[in-house]
Each structure stands twice: as structure tokens, then as C-alpha cells.
Design a protein around this motif. Structure first.
Motif, PDB file in Angstrom:
ATOM      1  N   HIS A 142      10.752 -41.978 -37.968  1.00 35.52           N
ATOM      2  CA  HIS A 142      10.460 -43.184 -37.190  1.00 35.52           C
ATOM      3  C   HIS A 142      10.879 -43.024 -35.728  1.00 35.52           C
ATOM      4  O   HIS A 142      11.121 -44.011 -35.023  1.00 35.52           O
ATOM      5  N   THR A 143      10.970 -41.782 -35.275  1.00 39.23           N
ATOM      6  CA  THR A 143      11.330 -41.475 -33.892  1.00 39.23           C
ATOM      7  C   THR A 143      10.404 -40.382 -33.365  1.00 39.23           C
ATOM      8  O   THR A 143       9.683 -39.744 -34.146  1.00 39.23           O
ATOM      9  N   LEU A 212       8.946 -46.583 -26.850  1.00 38.11           N
ATOM     10  CA  LEU A 212       7.642 -47.111 -26.462  1.00 38.11           C
ATOM     11  C   LEU A 212       6.661 -47.109 -27.633  1.00 38.11           C
ATOM     12  O   LEU A 212       5.567 -47.664 -27.529  1.00 38.11           O
ATOM     13  N   ILE A 213       7.062 -46.486 -28.732  1.00 40.04           N
ATOM     14  CA  ILE A 213       6.190 -46.333 -29.892  1.00 40.04           C
ATOM     15  C   ILE A 213       6.884 -46.883 -31.137  1.00 40.04           C
ATOM     16  O   ILE A 213       8.081 -46.687 -31.328  1.00 40.04           O
ATOM     17  N   LYS A 241       1.754 -43.843 -38.950  1.00 42.65           N
ATOM     18  CA  LYS A 241       0.942 -44.453 -37.907  1.00 42.65           C
ATOM     19  C   LYS A 241       1.818 -44.699 -36.682  1.00 42.65           C
ATOM     20  O   LYS A 241       2.994 -45.045 -36.810  1.00 42.65           O
ATOM     21  N   LYS A 242       1.220 -44.528 -35.510  1.00 43.20           N
ATOM     22  CA  LYS A 242       1.920 -44.784 -34.258  1.00 43.20           C
ATOM     23  C   LYS A 242       1.264 -45.970 -33.559  1.00 43.20           C
ATOM     24  O   LYS A 242       0.050 -45.981 -33.352  1.00 43.20           O
ATOM     25  N   PHE A 243       2.082 -46.962 -33.212  1.00 48.25           N
ATOM     26  CA  PHE A 243       1.601 -48.157 -32.526  1.00 48.25           C
ATOM     27  C   PHE A 243       2.292 -48.278 -31.171  1.00 48.25           C
ATOM     28  O   PHE A 243       3.474 -47.928 -31.035  1.00 48.25           O
ATOM     29  N   ASN A 244       1.576 -48.796 -30.180  1.00 52.79           N
ATOM     30  CA  ASN A 244       2.232 -49.058 -28.901  1.00 52.79           C
ATOM     31  C   ASN A 244       2.929 -50.413 -28.948  1.00 52.79           C
ATOM     32  O   ASN A 244       2.927 -51.098 -29.980  1.00 52.79           O
ATOM     33  N   LYS A 245       3.522 -50.812 -27.841  1.00 57.94           N
ATOM     34  CA  LYS A 245       4.296 -52.050 -27.790  1.00 57.94           C
ATOM     35  C   LYS A 245       3.455 -53.283 -28.099  1.00 57.94           C
ATOM     36  O   LYS A 245       3.968 -54.306 -28.553  1.00 57.94           O
TER      37      LYS A 245
END
Length: 275
Positions: A142-143, A212-213, A241-245
Motif C-alpha cells: 500500500h506504498t 499522493l496515491i 489498483k492505484k487511485f489519485n487524491k
């Protein structure tokens, strides 16, 4: 999926002994000649930004397992946590689980705990430290940190009990050749924070810069199938999955694939599994 490698192999005690010695010696040599910059420094002040936190229960009733081994595990976790807590991972550095903890010995205060072995368990000094490597691996997913070495469990020994994470989302460890290594390929500093409370093992990755993610880890293709040599094989794939702010999906990323030989009957009812 090739399940041939999961078929249990009978090896003599002599071969097992010298095989383990070989891989331990090989790892020592790698540590000596490696050009990696390993994380060593600790910082007592917390870095300002939290990236991910997680906790797991310390005590779990397992079928036919003496609870004394669970309490001994807590002793071992406290010693290992005191070694790892608040270690700093600078840009370009690599965190090595075993290089940092060192060899668990009675002299250091470690006691006999449960060690998973060949589809079952036995007692061994420092037993139970896989709970810590599992926690660190799960948090790292998660990083933006990069897992450069991780080993999956070859056996699924105990039935699921209130599982909150996907199957195969941990990292097995055995001193010193089955290591967990994490590299900081970002331009920000990170800090690993750990704590053993009365009921839980707690962990957190903190950073010098804000995250930021947002990451969401999940599984695909989970299946249980009979093995041609008997028993059952459990399989899945781990993605994130990677999401932005703003919550916009940026990317779906493959992480790893897991295969494990199940050591229990997968079609048992919930009540039967807990007996």
C-alpha cells in the motif's frame, strides 16, 4: 498453472541439513559482496505523513496447537519489533528483514515458538516471526516502495478464520535465506513503525512527503482444485489498483501469483474448521 513443483518431495535428513546450511552460507556471502545500501539508521521522531497502517491479532486458536506457542510468539515478536521499530529507509536503500533482525537465538531472549514446516508445524527458536514479515509485506503493498524479494507460503496449513486479507498476501521467512527485502526507489524518506500491544501487532509506514496515491490490494482467479497426486491446490493472483487524491483510477497492477498445497479439507463447514 504448473503444480508439479508443489508435489511433496521426500528428502533425507542429511540432505535437508546440508541444503539449509548451503543456502544460509550463500546468503551471508551475498550480504558481504552485495553493493546494496542496506537500511540501518533509526529515527526516534516520527516522520510527518502516514502512508498505511495495519494490525493483526496476537492470539489465534489453531487446531491441535498448544496456546503456549502463541504466547511464546509474542515474546519473540517484541524482541524483533524492538530491532526494527522506527528504522528509516532512505532513497536508494534496501530494507532486509533478516539482515536487520539478525539470527534469533536463546541468548538474545528468543524462545521456542511455532514454525511452519513441510505442511505442518514444529517448535523452533524465534518461531512466530512470520506474523511480522506478513504484516510488513502487506503494508508495503500500500506504498510506492518496491518489494525486491518475497517468498510465498508453499502450504496452506490452517483454514481461514475471519480472514480480512486475500489468500497469499503474506511473506514467509526463515533465517536467513528466505528474506523479505524492500527497496526505496522513490525520492522520499520512509520510516517503519511497529508496536506490540496487549492484543495486536501494529505497524505503519510513514514518509517525509505526503502520499499522493491510494492503493487497493485485491485478488483475482482464486480457485481450489484437486491435485493429481492427492489433496487440493489453492491458487490466486494478487493485484492492486492505484487511485489519485480525487479517487480516479490510474492503474491496475499485477503483483504476484500464489500456489499452495492445502493441508485441510476445503469443503468442511465453518463449525468443523474451528474444532
Amino acid at each position: 498453472m504448473d503444480i508439479t513443483s508443489l508435489r511433496p518431495k521426500k528428502r533425507s535428513p542429511l540432505r535437508l541439513y546440508f541444503g539449509k546450511k548451503f543456502y544460509i552460507t550463500k546468503r551471508y556471502a551475498q550480504w558481504i559482496i552485495s553493493r546494496k545500501q542496506y537500511a540501518k539508521k533509526k529515527q526516534m521522531a516520527f516522520l510527518p505523513h502516514s502512508y498505511f497502517t495495519h494490525k493483526t491479532m496476537l492470539l489465534r486458536e489453531l487446531k491441535d496447537v498448544d496456546m503456549k506457542l502463541q504466547y511464546n510468539k509474542i515474546i519473540n515478536l517484541k524482541i524483533a519489533v524492538s530491532t526494527l521499530n522506527q528504522i528509516v529507509l532512505e532513497p536508494g536503500e534496501t530494507f532486509s528483514y533478516w539482515r536487520t533482525i539478525g539470527k534469533p537465538t536463546y541468548k538474545k531472549g528468543y524462545v521456542d515458538g511455532m514454525v511452519l514446516y513441510a505442511g505442518s508445524y514444529r517448535t523452533g527458536v524465534g518461531g512466530g516471526l512470520c506474523q511480522l514479515s506478513n504484516l510488513i509485506y502487506w503494508m508495503t503493498l500500500h506504498t510506492p516502495l518496491t518489494v525486491v524479494e518475497r517468498h510465498r507460503h508453499s502450504y496452506d496449513v490452517f483454514p481461514d478464520s475471519n480472514r480480512t486479507q486475500p489468500f497469499g498476501s503474506g511473506a514467509t521467512c526463515s533465517y536467513n535465506y528466505l528474506d523479505l527485502q524492500i527497496k526505496n526507489e522513490t525520492d522520499a524518506t520512509f520510516q517503519l513503525c511497529l508496536e506490540v500491544t496487549n492484543s495486536h501487532l501494529k505497524g505503519e509506514w510513514r514518509g517525509a512527503s505526503p502520499s499522493l496515491i491510494r492503493y487497493e490490494v485485491f485478488e483475482k482467479a482464486h480457485q481450489i482444485m484437486p491435485a493429481y497426486f492427492g489433496g487440493y491446490i489453492r491458487h490466486n493472483q494478487i493485484y492492486r489498483k492505484k487511485f489519485n487524491k480525487r479517487g480516479v483510477l490510474l492503474e491496475e497492477e499485477y503483483i504476484t501469483e500464489n500456489h499452495a498445497l492445502m493441508m485441510y479439507e476445503p469443503l468442511l463447514s465453518s463449525s468443523e474448521k474451528m474444532q
